[in-house]
Enzyme design. Structure first.
Site, PDB file in Angstrom:
ATOM      1  N   HIS A 250       9.063  48.687  45.590  1.00 38.18           N
ATOM      2  CA  HIS A 250      10.325  48.959  44.862  1.00 38.18           C
ATOM      3  C   HIS A 250      10.836  47.608  44.372  1.00 38.18           C
ATOM      4  O   HIS A 250      11.571  46.912  45.064  1.00 38.18           O
ATOM      5  CB  HIS A 250      11.314  49.624  45.826  1.00 38.18           C
ATOM      6  CG  HIS A 250      12.636  49.993  45.231  1.00 38.18           C
ATOM      7  ND1 HIS A 250      13.011  51.306  44.990  1.00 38.18           N
ATOM      8  CD2 HIS A 250      13.689  49.241  44.850  1.00 38.18           C
ATOM      9  CE1 HIS A 250      14.235  51.333  44.498  1.00 38.18           C
ATOM     10  NE2 HIS A 250      14.677  50.093  44.405  1.00 38.18           N
TER      11      HIS A 250
ATOM     12  N   CYS B  72      21.582  48.223  42.748  1.00 41.14           N
ATOM     13  CA  CYS B  72      22.491  48.623  43.824  1.00 41.14           C
ATOM     14  C   CYS B  72      23.812  47.895  43.623  1.00 41.14           C
ATOM     15  O   CYS B  72      23.833  46.665  43.560  1.00 41.14           O
ATOM     16  CB  CYS B  72      21.898  48.283  45.182  1.00 41.14           C
ATOM     17  SG  CYS B  72      23.053  48.668  46.519  1.00 41.14           S
TER      18      CYS B  72
ATOM     19  N   ASN C 236      15.986  48.092  37.833  1.00 39.92           N
ATOM     20  CA  ASN C 236      14.664  48.376  38.377  1.00 39.92           C
ATOM     21  C   ASN C 236      13.619  48.029  37.330  1.00 39.92           C
ATOM     22  O   ASN C 236      13.905  47.988  36.131  1.00 39.92           O
ATOM     23  CB  ASN C 236      14.551  49.877  38.663  1.00 39.92           C
ATOM     24  CG  ASN C 236      15.419  50.309  39.807  1.00 39.92           C
ATOM     25  OD1 ASN C 236      15.050  50.149  40.953  1.00 39.92           O
ATOM     26  ND2 ASN C 236      16.591  50.855  39.510  1.00 39.92           N
TER      27      ASN C 236
HETATM   28  P1  HMG Z   1      31.817  54.165  56.341  1.00 38.33           P
HETATM   29  O1  HMG Z   1      33.038  53.951  55.483  1.00 38.33           O
HETATM   30  O2  HMG Z   1      31.535  53.182  57.416  1.00 38.33           O
HETATM   31  O3  HMG Z   1      31.742  55.589  57.045  1.00 38.33           O
HETATM   32  O4  HMG Z   1      30.580  54.307  55.365  1.00 38.33           O
HETATM   33  P2  HMG Z   1      32.764  56.582  57.594  1.00 38.33           P
HETATM   34  O5  HMG Z   1      32.002  57.414  58.556  1.00 38.33           O
HETATM   35  O6  HMG Z   1      34.020  55.882  58.035  1.00 38.33           O
HETATM   36  O7  HMG Z   1      33.102  57.485  56.315  1.00 38.33           O
HETATM   37  C1  HMG Z   1      33.983  57.083  55.282  1.00 38.33           C
HETATM   38  C2  HMG Z   1      34.354  58.328  54.498  1.00 38.33           C
HETATM   39  O8  HMG Z   1      33.186  58.837  53.833  1.00 38.33           O
HETATM   40  C3  HMG Z   1      34.858  59.466  55.388  1.00 38.33           C
HETATM   41  O9  HMG Z   1      35.756  60.229  54.595  1.00 38.33           O
HETATM   42  C4  HMG Z   1      33.602  60.281  55.658  1.00 38.33           C
HETATM   43  O10 HMG Z   1      33.877  61.625  55.951  1.00 38.33           O
HETATM   44  C5  HMG Z   1      32.892  60.159  54.324  1.00 38.33           C
HETATM   45  P3  HMG Z   1      37.341  60.195  54.903  1.00 38.33           P
HETATM   46  O11 HMG Z   1      37.494  60.642  56.309  1.00 38.33           O
HETATM   47  O12 HMG Z   1      37.746  58.749  54.704  1.00 38.33           O
HETATM   48  O13 HMG Z   1      37.890  61.125  53.881  1.00 38.33           O
HETATM   49  N1  HMG Z   1      31.429  60.272  54.422  1.00 38.33           N
HETATM   50  C6  HMG Z   1      30.694  61.058  53.652  1.00 38.33           C
HETATM   51  N2  HMG Z   1      31.040  61.895  52.662  1.00 38.33           N
HETATM   52  C7  HMG Z   1      30.027  62.548  52.068  1.00 38.33           C
HETATM   53  N3  HMG Z   1      28.716  62.387  52.388  1.00 38.33           N
HETATM   54  C8  HMG Z   1      28.354  61.544  53.355  1.00 38.33           C
HETATM   55  C9  HMG Z   1      29.375  60.837  54.044  1.00 38.33           C
HETATM   56  N4  HMG Z   1      29.362  59.941  55.044  1.00 38.33           N
HETATM   57  C10 HMG Z   1      30.623  59.608  55.279  1.00 38.33           C
HETATM   58  N5  HMG Z   1      27.072  61.390  53.666  1.00 38.33           N
HETATM   59  C11 HMG Z   1      28.434  55.182  54.764  1.00 38.33           C
HETATM   60  C12 HMG Z   1      29.265  54.513  55.855  1.00 38.33           C
HETATM   61  C13 HMG Z   1      27.004  55.147  55.209  1.00 38.33           C
HETATM   62  C14 HMG Z   1      28.916  56.609  54.578  1.00 38.33           C
HETATM   63  C15 HMG Z   1      28.639  54.375  53.447  1.00 38.33           C
HETATM   64  O14 HMG Z   1      28.419  53.035  53.710  1.00 38.33           O
HETATM   65  C16 HMG Z   1      27.767  54.819  52.327  1.00 38.33           C
HETATM   66  O15 HMG Z   1      27.858  55.931  51.829  1.00 38.33           O
HETATM   67  N6  HMG Z   1      26.894  53.892  51.840  1.00 38.33           N
HETATM   68  C17 HMG Z   1      25.936  54.197  50.787  1.00 38.33           C
HETATM   69  C18 HMG Z   1      25.904  53.065  49.796  1.00 38.33           C
HETATM   70  C19 HMG Z   1      24.852  53.367  48.745  1.00 38.33           C
HETATM   71  O16 HMG Z   1      24.623  54.516  48.398  1.00 38.33           O
HETATM   72  N7  HMG Z   1      24.229  52.303  48.209  1.00 38.33           N
HETATM   73  C20 HMG Z   1      23.228  52.448  47.186  1.00 38.33           C
HETATM   74  C21 HMG Z   1      21.952  53.069  47.692  1.00 38.33           C
HETATM   75  S1  HMG Z   1      20.893  51.935  48.526  1.00 38.33           S
HETATM   76  C22 HMG Z   1      20.047  51.129  47.253  1.00 38.33           C
HETATM   77  O17 HMG Z   1      20.334  51.300  46.110  1.00 38.33           O
HETATM   78  C23 HMG Z   1      18.871  50.275  47.612  1.00 38.33           C
HETATM   79  C24 HMG Z   1      17.525  50.973  47.337  1.00 38.33           C
HETATM   80  O18 HMG Z   1      17.416  51.320  45.958  1.00 38.33           O
HETATM   81  C25 HMG Z   1      16.360  50.061  47.705  1.00 38.33           C
HETATM   82  C26 HMG Z   1      16.491  48.654  47.157  1.00 38.33           C
HETATM   83  O19 HMG Z   1      16.675  48.469  45.945  1.00 38.33           O
HETATM   84  O20 HMG Z   1      16.411  47.754  47.993  1.00 38.33           O
HETATM   85  C27 HMG Z   1      17.386  52.250  48.150  1.00 38.33           C
HETATM   86 MG    MG Z   2      16.865  49.839  44.252  1.00 42.11          MG
END
Ligand code: HMG
Ligand code: MG
Length: 320
Positions: A226, A259, A268
């Site tokens: 990736h 990201c 990408n």
């Molecule tokens: P947090 O703030 O620590 O978690 O986030 P939390 O448990 O306190 O939740 C915060 C709020 O989100 C709460 O809502 C939860 O209910 C809700 P509130 O009570 O405040 O109303 N929540 C959710 N809602 C819907 N679906 C869920 C969910 N989980 C919690 N699944 C968390 C922790 C993991 C949720 C957050 O950090 C997160 O969502 N991160 C994702 C970030 C992301 O998507 N980044 C991009 C993708 S990775 C990438 O691109 C790299 C990759 O391409 C590879 C590369 O290039 O290296 C894969």
């Molecule tokens: Mg990526």
């Protein structure tokens, strides 16, 4: 007197097969997910669904469609449930969604997900910035997701970000990447995607990490590359990985995406750029380059900016 007919140049790679390389590659298209997650405009659900359909019509058979992450963190993909309800891709298409935690898995299963992907980081700073946890905390969060997916009868892909360099911590030890790869494999992830999230790796670095991963007992057939193209190294890195036997690469149509939590990252590797090189090497992908370029061009009309893909740009220019 007849008017001489101008020869029409229909660009396509001239094929020179290399028997030392794999004969086929799985192109794992991340445009609808990685591509759209950092766009400043939120693309309507119907357009995302049409993007997925057009990609499949162009020959894509592995497609990451969206993320079931917190909508507070990634508002661009807050419509994941609605998108899955609208999608009607053939069963032969590997359709994957990102799930960071059990809440994400529950939402994904309710929406009818066919395969999920967990994602962790090789560095502590990015684990905090992207998932608000530590490296081991992210692995602990991934474990029940992989088990829950298995209990529901579907597979899990594993992602590791910042496998090569990290904007806050510098170069990453290949042995660290190898250990995390082995841990995700042990959990039950069927394939592990090694992310050069900020695009700083070079071909020798790719080989060093792949050597370390294999030394840790992970088969090369379960590894995917990736590679973001920030420093223009992504295709060279794909070539290095091909020579090591990697046969799955993550790319985004038109070179969309990054990201939003990875400082300095750009897009990408473009699917068009990958496919041009692979077809030139006589490596089968099943992708129709013309139809794919049409799709990127159509999508650019919705994101409001042209594709950074060199191949897509050249193919469009050659038509006009
Ligand atoms: P947090 O703030 O620590 O978690 O986030 P939390 O448990 O306190 O939740 C915060 C709020 O989100 C709460 O809502 C939860 O209910 C809700 P509130 O009570 O405040 O109303 N929540 C959710 N809602 C819907 N679906 C869920 C969910 N989980 C919690 N699944 C968390 C922790 C993991 C949720 C957050 O950090 C997160 O969502 N991160 C994702 C970030 C992301 O998507 N980044 C991009 C993708 S990775 C990438 O691109 C790299 C990759 O391409 C590879 C590369 O290039 O290296 C894969
Ligand atoms: Mg990526």
């Amino acid at each position: 007197m007849t008017t001489p007919v101008e020869p029409v140049w229909r660009p396509a790679p001239h094929e020179f097969a290399d028997s030392s390389l794999p004969t086929a590659v799985r192109v794992y298209e991340v445009g609808p997910r990685d591509g759209l997650q950092a766009e400043s405009t939120v693309v309507p659900t119907a357009v995302k669904a049409e993007f997925c359909r057009r990609l499949v019509a162009a020959g894509v058979r592995s497609l990451e469609v969206t993320s079931f992450v917190s909508p507070k963190w990634i508002p661009q993909l807050a419509d994941a449930d609605a998108l899955l309800a609208e999608l009607d891709l053939p069963g032969s298409v590997r359709q994957v969604v990102l799930t960071p935690n059990q809440r994400g898995l529950e939402r994904a299963l309710t929406a009818g997900a066919r395969e999920v992907a967990v994602f962790v980081s090789a560095t502590e700073t990015f684990a905090r910035k992207n998932l608000n946890t530590t490296v081991s905390g992210a692995l602990d969060n991934a474990r029940p997701v992989v088990e829950g997916a298995r209990a529901a009868g579907i597979g899990t892909r594993g992602y590791i970000s910042m496998c090569f360099g990290d904007p806050w911590e510098g170069w990453v030890d290949p042995r660290r990447v190898a250990d995390i790869t082995a841990e995700l494999t042990g959990m039950g992830c069927s394939s592990i995607s090694l992310g050069d999230t900020i695009g700083v790796a070079t071909p020798g670095h790719i080989r060093a990490v792949l050597d370390a991963v294999q030394a840790a007992g992970v088969p090369i057939g379960s590894i995917a590359g990736h590679f973001h193209d920030t420093y223009g190294q992504a295709l060279a890195n794909v070539y290095a990985a091909l020579t090591a036997g990697v046969t799955e690469f993550d790319t985004a149509a038109g070179g969309l995406g990054r990201c939003p939590y990875a400082k300095g990252a750009t897009g990408n590797l473009a699917t068009e750029d990958l496919v041009w090189m692979l077809h030139g090497l006589g490596i089968h992908t099943g992708i129709d380059l013309g139809a794919l370029t049409d799709t990127s061009r159509w999508m650019a009309g919705h994101t409001g900016h042209p594709s950074p893909s060199r191949v897509a740009t050249a193919l469009i220019a050659a038509r006009t």
